[in-house]
Design a protein around this motif. Structure first.
Motif, PDB file in Angstrom:
ATOM      1  N   ASP A 168       0.839  -1.101  -0.003  1.00  0.00           N
ATOM      2  CA  ASP A 168      -0.010  -0.005  -0.055  1.00  0.00           C
ATOM      3  C   ASP A 168       0.954   1.333  -0.135  1.00  0.00           C
ATOM      4  O   ASP A 168       0.453   2.247  -0.597  1.00  0.00           O
ATOM      5  CB  ASP A 168      -0.891  -0.111   1.168  1.00  0.00           C
ATOM      6  CG  ASP A 168      -2.032   1.148   1.084  1.00  0.00           C
ATOM      7  OD1 ASP A 168      -2.567   1.285   0.114  1.00  0.00           O
ATOM      8  OD2 ASP A 168      -2.278   1.810   2.144  1.00  0.00           O
ATOM      9  N   ARG A 171       1.376   2.293  -3.536  1.00  0.00           N
ATOM     10  CA  ARG A 171       0.146   2.858  -3.999  1.00  0.00           C
ATOM     11  C   ARG A 171       0.330   4.479  -3.754  1.00  0.00           C
ATOM     12  O   ARG A 171      -0.174   5.317  -4.758  1.00  0.00           O
ATOM     13  CB  ARG A 171      -1.096   2.470  -3.480  1.00  0.00           C
ATOM     14  CG  ARG A 171      -2.336   2.874  -3.853  1.00  0.00           C
ATOM     15  CD  ARG A 171      -3.580   2.347  -3.218  1.00  0.00           C
ATOM     16  NE  ARG A 171      -3.455   2.754  -1.815  1.00  0.00           N
ATOM     17  CZ  ARG A 171      -4.012   3.917  -1.437  1.00  0.00           C
ATOM     18  NH1 ARG A 171      -4.375   4.980  -2.062  1.00  0.00           N
ATOM     19  NH2 ARG A 171      -4.132   4.061   0.030  1.00  0.00           N
ATOM     20  N   LYS A 172       0.412   4.628  -2.314  1.00  0.00           N
ATOM     21  CA  LYS A 172       0.474   5.947  -2.014  1.00  0.00           C
ATOM     22  C   LYS A 172       1.582   6.932  -2.581  1.00  0.00           C
ATOM     23  O   LYS A 172       1.517   8.067  -3.108  1.00  0.00           O
ATOM     24  CB  LYS A 172       0.589   6.078  -0.438  1.00  0.00           C
ATOM     25  CG  LYS A 172      -0.627   5.503   0.033  1.00  0.00           C
ATOM     26  CD  LYS A 172      -0.394   5.487   1.886  1.00  0.00           C
ATOM     27  CE  LYS A 172      -1.429   4.884   2.371  1.00  0.00           C
ATOM     28  NZ  LYS A 172      -1.234   4.891   3.954  1.00  0.00           N
ATOM     29  N   GLN A 174       3.452   6.211  -5.361  1.00  0.00           N
ATOM     30  CA  GLN A 174       3.383   6.470  -6.952  1.00  0.00           C
ATOM     31  C   GLN A 174       2.016   7.007  -7.354  1.00  0.00           C
ATOM     32  O   GLN A 174       1.647   7.195  -8.325  1.00  0.00           O
ATOM     33  CB  GLN A 174       3.474   5.202  -7.696  1.00  0.00           C
ATOM     34  CG  GLN A 174       4.777   4.542  -7.222  1.00  0.00           C
ATOM     35  CD  GLN A 174       5.112   3.325  -8.202  1.00  0.00           C
ATOM     36  OE1 GLN A 174       4.457   2.780  -8.790  1.00  0.00           O
ATOM     37  NE2 GLN A 174       6.143   2.616  -7.903  1.00  0.00           N
ATOM     38  N   LEU A 176      -0.992   6.026  -7.320  1.00  0.00           N
ATOM     39  CA  LEU A 176      -1.914   5.045  -8.096  1.00  0.00           C
ATOM     40  C   LEU A 176      -3.330   5.138  -7.675  1.00  0.00           C
ATOM     41  O   LEU A 176      -3.526   5.225  -6.475  1.00  0.00           O
ATOM     42  CB  LEU A 176      -1.187   3.657  -7.830  1.00  0.00           C
ATOM     43  CG  LEU A 176       0.151   3.376  -8.400  1.00  0.00           C
ATOM     44  CD1 LEU A 176       0.523   1.607  -8.153  1.00  0.00           C
ATOM     45  CD2 LEU A 176       0.442   3.656  -9.871  1.00  0.00           C
ATOM     46  N   SER A 177      -4.102   4.783  -8.578  1.00  0.00           N
ATOM     47  CA  SER A 177      -5.616   4.395  -8.093  1.00  0.00           C
ATOM     48  C   SER A 177      -5.637   3.342  -7.498  1.00  0.00           C
ATOM     49  O   SER A 177      -4.872   2.234  -7.857  1.00  0.00           O
ATOM     50  CB  SER A 177      -6.389   4.807  -9.440  1.00  0.00           C
ATOM     51  OG  SER A 177      -6.123   3.518 -10.297  1.00  0.00           O
ATOM     52  N   PHE A 178      -6.846   2.944  -6.962  1.00  0.00           N
ATOM     53  CA  PHE A 178      -7.195   1.579  -6.443  1.00  0.00           C
ATOM     54  C   PHE A 178      -7.353   0.623  -7.518  1.00  0.00           C
ATOM     55  O   PHE A 178      -6.846  -0.693  -7.309  1.00  0.00           O
ATOM     56  CB  PHE A 178      -8.249   1.566  -5.457  1.00  0.00           C
ATOM     57  CG  PHE A 178      -7.983   2.177  -3.956  1.00  0.00           C
ATOM     58  CD1 PHE A 178      -7.596   1.124  -3.154  1.00  0.00           C
ATOM     59  CD2 PHE A 178      -8.195   3.585  -3.574  1.00  0.00           C
ATOM     60  CE1 PHE A 178      -7.087   1.668  -1.839  1.00  0.00           C
ATOM     61  CE2 PHE A 178      -7.943   3.840  -2.326  1.00  0.00           C
ATOM     62  CZ  PHE A 178      -7.426   2.795  -1.518  1.00  0.00           C
ATOM     63  N   TRP A 181      -3.399  -0.006  -8.493  1.00  0.00           N
ATOM     64  CA  TRP A 181      -2.749  -0.885  -7.537  1.00  0.00           C
ATOM     65  C   TRP A 181      -3.566  -2.075  -7.197  1.00  0.00           C
ATOM     66  O   TRP A 181      -2.847  -3.280  -7.090  1.00  0.00           O
ATOM     67  CB  TRP A 181      -2.746  -0.219  -6.439  1.00  0.00           C
ATOM     68  CG  TRP A 181      -2.392  -0.780  -5.113  1.00  0.00           C
ATOM     69  CD1 TRP A 181      -1.118  -0.910  -4.759  1.00  0.00           C
ATOM     70  CD2 TRP A 181      -3.063  -1.698  -4.203  1.00  0.00           C
ATOM     71  NE1 TRP A 181      -0.745  -1.819  -3.886  1.00  0.00           N
ATOM     72  CE2 TRP A 181      -1.950  -2.087  -3.167  1.00  0.00           C
ATOM     73  CE3 TRP A 181      -4.474  -1.670  -3.722  1.00  0.00           C
ATOM     74  CZ2 TRP A 181      -2.402  -3.089  -2.265  1.00  0.00           C
ATOM     75  CZ3 TRP A 181      -4.947  -2.539  -2.674  1.00  0.00           C
ATOM     76  CH2 TRP A 181      -3.845  -3.076  -2.090  1.00  0.00           C
ATOM     77  N   ARG A 184      -1.994  -4.922  -9.353  1.00  0.00           N
ATOM     78  CA  ARG A 184      -0.816  -5.380  -8.849  1.00  0.00           C
ATOM     79  C   ARG A 184      -0.823  -6.188  -7.566  1.00  0.00           C
ATOM     80  O   ARG A 184      -0.261  -7.530  -7.458  1.00  0.00           O
ATOM     81  CB  ARG A 184       0.051  -4.045  -8.360  1.00  0.00           C
ATOM     82  CG  ARG A 184       0.449  -3.170  -9.314  1.00  0.00           C
ATOM     83  CD  ARG A 184       1.450  -2.132  -9.009  1.00  0.00           C
ATOM     84  NE  ARG A 184       2.108  -1.215  -9.960  1.00  0.00           N
ATOM     85  CZ  ARG A 184       3.008  -0.428  -9.775  1.00  0.00           C
ATOM     86  NH1 ARG A 184       3.667  -0.421  -8.579  1.00  0.00           N
ATOM     87  NH2 ARG A 184       3.173   0.322 -10.811  1.00  0.00           N
ATOM     88  N   PHE A 214     -11.098  -2.037  -4.567  1.00  0.00           N
ATOM     89  CA  PHE A 214     -10.197  -2.894  -5.462  1.00  0.00           C
ATOM     90  C   PHE A 214     -10.525  -4.331  -5.427  1.00  0.00           C
ATOM     91  O   PHE A 214      -9.826  -4.959  -6.290  1.00  0.00           O
ATOM     92  CB  PHE A 214      -8.707  -2.591  -4.767  1.00  0.00           C
ATOM     93  CG  PHE A 214      -8.233  -3.176  -3.656  1.00  0.00           C
ATOM     94  CD1 PHE A 214      -7.883  -4.439  -3.563  1.00  0.00           C
ATOM     95  CD2 PHE A 214      -8.220  -2.433  -2.552  1.00  0.00           C
ATOM     96  CE1 PHE A 214      -7.660  -5.040  -1.908  1.00  0.00           C
ATOM     97  CE2 PHE A 214      -8.006  -2.748  -1.282  1.00  0.00           C
ATOM     98  CZ  PHE A 214      -7.697  -4.232  -0.988  1.00  0.00           C
TER      99      PHE A 214
END
Length: 246
Positions: A168, A171-172, A174, A176-178, A181, A184, A214
């Motif tokens: 996580d 995600r924060k 970079q 990234l949208s949920f 992410w 991934r 997600f």
């Protein structure tokens, strides 16, 4: 029996007294940001601060974010590199003057879910995944803990740890949208499924409360269960560990 459970993470350290007969937190959790740098002495001082906050005099259980063997840190995880080889239970006991048990943090979270939560009564191979600064994992077979399965440390693209791709914190960092992410994280679950073919995944950690954002990206052919205690499982399981892992 009441035990103080403490969950040590890469971004925060939190604790609360727990009734280990019922799995209930007895007071609101107390959280302190993880010190930077997160050296052994700095973290030990935070543990002492949490103990003092509750005026605690009894046993303490701590979930620690790396492999723990007989109370010793076998790696440093997402904390300062100086943790490698530290006898963590002795360090915390000396700092607080109390009896402290230390286990891997994801193992602790898994203990809570298997004893009191969504994993209760589940047989076969159950893999608890905690998503936060890194990716932790607790593995259970027919309800028994198989300690120190650090599946987030598996090598992935370009030889990097898979948690550097799917945690996580990535995600924060970079932004990234949920959705992006989640794809991934789904790759990570597929990777684990190929390796050990679990009967169930349990998803916990800070981002688990946002599973609805997600879960549409998850298509692994294994039942995926939401941790009942979500981000609170680490505190409860740490307390359980100090009562003896059962």
């Amino acid at each position: 029996m009441e035990i103080l459970g403490i969950d040590i993470g890469g971004s925060g350290i939190k604790g609360a007294p727990v009734n280990v007969e019922t799995g209930k937190q007895l007071e609101e959790r107390f959280r302190i940001p993880t010190p930077q740098p997160s050296t052994p002495e700095a973290v030990a001082s935070v543990i002492k601060e949490i103990v003092d906050h509750f005026n605690w005099q009894g046993p303490v259980g701590c979930g620690f974010p790396t492999i723990i063997s007989h109370g010793k840190a076998m790696a440093h995880g997402n904390l300062d590199k100086s943790w490698l080889g530290v006898q963590v239970d002795k360090l915390f006991s000396d700092k607080t003057g109390l009896d402290v048990t230390v286990v891997n943090d994801a193992d602790a979270a898994g203990l809570a879910e298997m004893k009191y939560g969504v994993g209760r009564g589940k047989s076969g191979l159950v893999v608890m995944i905690t998503i936060g600064t890194g990716i932790g994992s607790g593995v259970f077979y027919n309800g028994q803990l198989l300690p120190n399965f650090e599946l987030g440390q598996l090598k992935y693209k370009n030889g990097k740890k898979i948690e550097k791709y799917a945690a996580d914190s990535v995600r924060k960092k970079q932004d990234l949208s949920f959705t992006a992410w989640g794809k991934r994280f789904n790759e990570f679950l597929h990777h684990v499924n190929v390796i050990c073919a679990p009967d169930y995944f349990i998803i916990g950690g800070g981002v688990s409360k946002k599973l609805d954002k997600f879960e549409s990206e998850i298509d692994v052919e294994v039942p995926v269960l939401l941790a009942e205690f979500q981000n609170g499982a680490g505190i409860i399981g740490a307390a359980v560990s100090a009562n003896g892992i059962k």
